[in-house]
Design an enzyme around this catalytic site. Structure first.
Site, PDB file in Angstrom:
ATOM      1  N   ASP A 159      -9.086   1.103   7.441  1.00 19.07           N
ATOM      2  CA  ASP A 159     -10.354   1.414   8.112  1.00 19.07           C
ATOM      3  C   ASP A 159     -10.083   1.820   9.567  1.00 19.07           C
ATOM      4  O   ASP A 159     -10.686   2.765  10.082  1.00 19.07           O
ATOM      5  CB  ASP A 159     -11.266   0.186   8.069  1.00 19.07           C
ATOM      6  CG  ASP A 159     -11.390  -0.356   6.650  1.00 19.07           C
ATOM      7  OD1 ASP A 159     -11.814   0.408   5.782  1.00 19.07           O
ATOM      8  OD2 ASP A 159     -11.026  -1.523   6.423  1.00 19.07           O
ATOM      9  N   HIS A 187     -13.733  -5.930   5.160  1.00 13.44           N
ATOM     10  CA  HIS A 187     -13.309  -4.647   4.602  1.00 13.44           C
ATOM     11  C   HIS A 187     -14.285  -4.290   3.481  1.00 13.44           C
ATOM     12  O   HIS A 187     -14.029  -4.524   2.304  1.00 13.44           O
ATOM     13  CB  HIS A 187     -11.879  -4.712   4.054  1.00 13.44           C
ATOM     14  CG  HIS A 187     -11.542  -3.514   3.215  1.00 13.44           C
ATOM     15  ND1 HIS A 187     -11.400  -2.263   3.755  1.00 13.44           N
ATOM     16  CD2 HIS A 187     -11.379  -3.355   1.877  1.00 13.44           C
ATOM     17  CE1 HIS A 187     -11.156  -1.397   2.782  1.00 13.44           C
ATOM     18  NE2 HIS A 187     -11.138  -2.036   1.634  1.00 13.44           N
TER      19      HIS A 187
HETATM   20  P1  NAX Z   1      -4.313  -0.250  -9.695  1.00  9.49           P
HETATM   21  O1  NAX Z   1      -5.307  -0.659 -10.712  1.00  9.49           O
HETATM   22  O2  NAX Z   1      -3.658   1.078  -9.779  1.00  9.49           O
HETATM   23  O3  NAX Z   1      -3.142  -1.337  -9.664  1.00  9.49           O
HETATM   24  C1  NAX Z   1      -3.365  -2.713  -9.634  1.00  9.49           C
HETATM   25  C2  NAX Z   1      -2.195  -3.377 -10.323  1.00  9.49           C
HETATM   26  O4  NAX Z   1      -2.335  -4.785 -10.157  1.00  9.49           O
HETATM   27  C3  NAX Z   1      -2.121  -3.107 -11.824  1.00  9.49           C
HETATM   28  O5  NAX Z   1      -0.833  -2.600 -12.156  1.00  9.49           O
HETATM   29  C4  NAX Z   1      -2.363  -4.477 -12.441  1.00  9.49           C
HETATM   30  O6  NAX Z   1      -1.621  -4.677 -13.640  1.00  9.49           O
HETATM   31  C5  NAX Z   1      -1.877  -5.386 -11.325  1.00  9.49           C
HETATM   32  N1  NAX Z   1      -2.375  -6.768 -11.407  1.00  9.49           N
HETATM   33  C6  NAX Z   1      -3.586  -7.200 -11.839  1.00  9.49           C
HETATM   34  N2  NAX Z   1      -3.640  -8.535 -11.807  1.00  9.49           N
HETATM   35  C7  NAX Z   1      -2.448  -8.970 -11.339  1.00  9.49           C
HETATM   36  C8  NAX Z   1      -1.888 -10.246 -11.112  1.00  9.49           C
HETATM   37  N3  NAX Z   1      -2.583 -11.366 -11.381  1.00  9.49           N
HETATM   38  N4  NAX Z   1      -0.633 -10.329 -10.645  1.00  9.49           N
HETATM   39  C9  NAX Z   1       0.076  -9.216 -10.408  1.00  9.49           C
HETATM   40  N5  NAX Z   1      -0.389  -7.970 -10.621  1.00  9.49           N
HETATM   41  C10 NAX Z   1      -1.631  -7.848 -11.076  1.00  9.49           C
HETATM   42  O7  NAX Z   1      -5.025  -0.464  -8.290  1.00  9.49           O
HETATM   43  P2  NAX Z   1      -4.610   0.137  -6.860  1.00  9.49           P
HETATM   44  O8  NAX Z   1      -5.236   1.455  -6.682  1.00  9.49           O
HETATM   45  O9  NAX Z   1      -3.161  -0.005  -6.686  1.00  9.49           O
HETATM   46  O10 NAX Z   1      -5.410  -0.865  -5.885  1.00  9.49           O
HETATM   47  C11 NAX Z   1      -5.053  -2.223  -5.758  1.00  9.49           C
HETATM   48  C12 NAX Z   1      -6.093  -2.985  -4.980  1.00  9.49           C
HETATM   49  O11 NAX Z   1      -6.197  -2.500  -3.642  1.00  9.49           O
HETATM   50  C13 NAX Z   1      -7.507  -2.903  -5.539  1.00  9.49           C
HETATM   51  O12 NAX Z   1      -8.072  -4.214  -5.532  1.00  9.49           O
HETATM   52  C14 NAX Z   1      -8.226  -2.026  -4.538  1.00  9.49           C
HETATM   53  O13 NAX Z   1      -9.613  -2.303  -4.506  1.00  9.49           O
HETATM   54  C15 NAX Z   1      -7.555  -2.433  -3.260  1.00  9.49           C
HETATM   55  N6  NAX Z   1      -7.688  -1.528  -2.109  1.00  9.49           N
HETATM   56  C16 NAX Z   1      -7.814  -2.094  -0.879  1.00  9.49           C
HETATM   57  C17 NAX Z   1      -7.899  -1.354   0.273  1.00  9.49           C
HETATM   58  C18 NAX Z   1      -8.009  -1.998   1.615  1.00  9.49           C
HETATM   59  O14 NAX Z   1      -8.169  -1.267   2.596  1.00  9.49           O
HETATM   60  N7  NAX Z   1      -7.963  -3.320   1.782  1.00  9.49           N
HETATM   61  C19 NAX Z   1      -7.935   0.128   0.215  1.00  9.49           C
HETATM   62  C20 NAX Z   1      -7.349   0.679  -1.049  1.00  9.49           C
HETATM   63  C21 NAX Z   1      -7.690  -0.090  -2.295  1.00  9.49           C
HETATM   64  O15 NAX Z   1      -8.980   0.291  -2.723  1.00  9.49           O
END
Ligand code: NAX
Length: 328
Positions: A159, A187
């Protein structure tokens, strides 16, 4: 020789993981002289995909990369970790209520917090990226009573970076000219990007802009809703920019902010600026020698106060909800 730093990344097989791991292994997270050991945590069905990413990391022959371990057990993945990037989370799916979302993420961040508590290195630093990032960080922190609370942080650097570019475009300056911008609060869409203390090439940004309507109707919503705009344009959520912000967050935490500047981090509140103690909210911080401090003494005008309070109110409600679920 510098001893290697163990970095654990959760959600390693996801899209942010894919954009993040190569930058860590190349030395951009901790510096060009610091060897790294990577630990990838994934859920069992995604282990094979994580192995694929690890194969590509091998194929880069990064001189600083001293090993990659993959696990589906947080107790293994956080063993000896110095830095933990908690990226994997449960996304909100159609029809899911906020309570369900918080509970599902509690099922992820509570055991991870406990595993960090029991197995991580004494100097562990945690960055939560997975949403809802602030409250997930609060859940993990609460499950780690033996780790100093300030080691649990949430990412608002994306952000912050988004706000830098929007402000640079509006003022015809470059991001390198801009200092002392702040993201306050959660956020989420309630976050408040504050330019009242920001400086552009030494001049006050709010005075330079001199356009409260732009601030209220364009700048703030553009920054706060940028995630949705990226999804709309790209057909997928921010990944490379999120990974970049995670690298920035940890790099700044470890290596310090520049003299005369600060950054934004979601951190446990000490009560500064009327933000209730304990909730994880974004503040202006300076960093030095691996520690951060909230910038004190800023005058908060009426425009800012209303917006900070609204975002903090949302965080308090999230805290109360996870408290009601027994997660904190
Ligand atoms: P993806 O869905 O591509 O990847 C997430 C991965 O996490 C998957 O491979 C899944 O198998 C794995 N996972 C799920 N549960 C798990 C656990 N208990 N232990 C280990 N791995 C686990 O998502 P992606 O685009 O990489 O985004 C990840 C996260 O970042 C999401 O929650 C998203 O909302 C968040 N974000 C946060 C941002 C921020 O500024 N704070 C911005 C970007 C993003 O939106």
């Amino acid at each position: 020789p510098v001893s290697p730093v163990t970095v654990t990344v959760t959600g390693a097989a996801g899209q942010i993981g894919y954009a993040l791991l190569f930058r860590i292994a190349s030395g951009q997270l901790l510096g060009p002289d610091v060897p790294v050991k990577l630990r990838l945590l994934e859920i069992t069905p995604a282990l094979k995909a994580a192995e694929g990413t690890a194969m590509e990391l091998d194929d880069c022959a990064f001189p600083l990369l001293q090993g990659i371990d993959i696990a589906d057990d947080p107790n293994v993945a956080f063993d000896g970790a110095n830095v933990a990037l908690l990226v994997g989370a449960r996304p909100r799916t159609k029809g899911m209520e906020r309570g369900d979302l918080l509970e599902a993420n509690g099922g992820i961040f509570k055991p991870q917090g406990k595993a960090i508590n029991d197995h991580a290195a004494d100097d562990i630093k945690v960055l939560v990226v997975g949403n809802p990032a602030n409250t997930n960080a609060l859940i993990a922190r609460s499950a780690a009573p033996d780790v100093p609370a300030e080691r649990f942080t949430a990412m608002t650097r994306l952000d912050h970076n988004r706000a830098l570019t929007q402000l640079a475009k509006k003022t015809g300056s470059t991001v390198a000219d801009i200092k002392k911008l702040t993201i306050w609060g959660n956020h989420s869409a309630t976050q408040y990007p504050d330019i009242f203390h920001a400086e552009i090439a030494g001049k006050n940004a709010a005075q330079l802009v001199d356009d409260e309507k732009w601030l209220a109707d364009e700048f703030i919503p553009t920054v706060a809703k940028r995630g949705a705009a990226i999804i709309e344009a790209r057909g997928a959520s921010s990944a490379a920019s999120a990974a970049n912000a995670a690298v920035d967050h940890v790099h700044t935490w470890v290596n310090g902010t520049a003299e005369g500047d600060w950054t934004s981090m979601g951190i446990p509140s000490d009560g500064s600026y009327g933000v209730p103690e304990g909730i994880i909210s974004s503040f202006p911080v300076t960093t030095k020698d691996g520690a951060y401090e909230i910038v004190q003494g800023l005058e908060i005008n009426e425009f800012s106060r209303t917006r900070i309070d609204a975002s903090v109110q949302e965080l308090t409600e999230e805290r109360d909800a996870v408290s009601g679920l027994g997660l904190v």
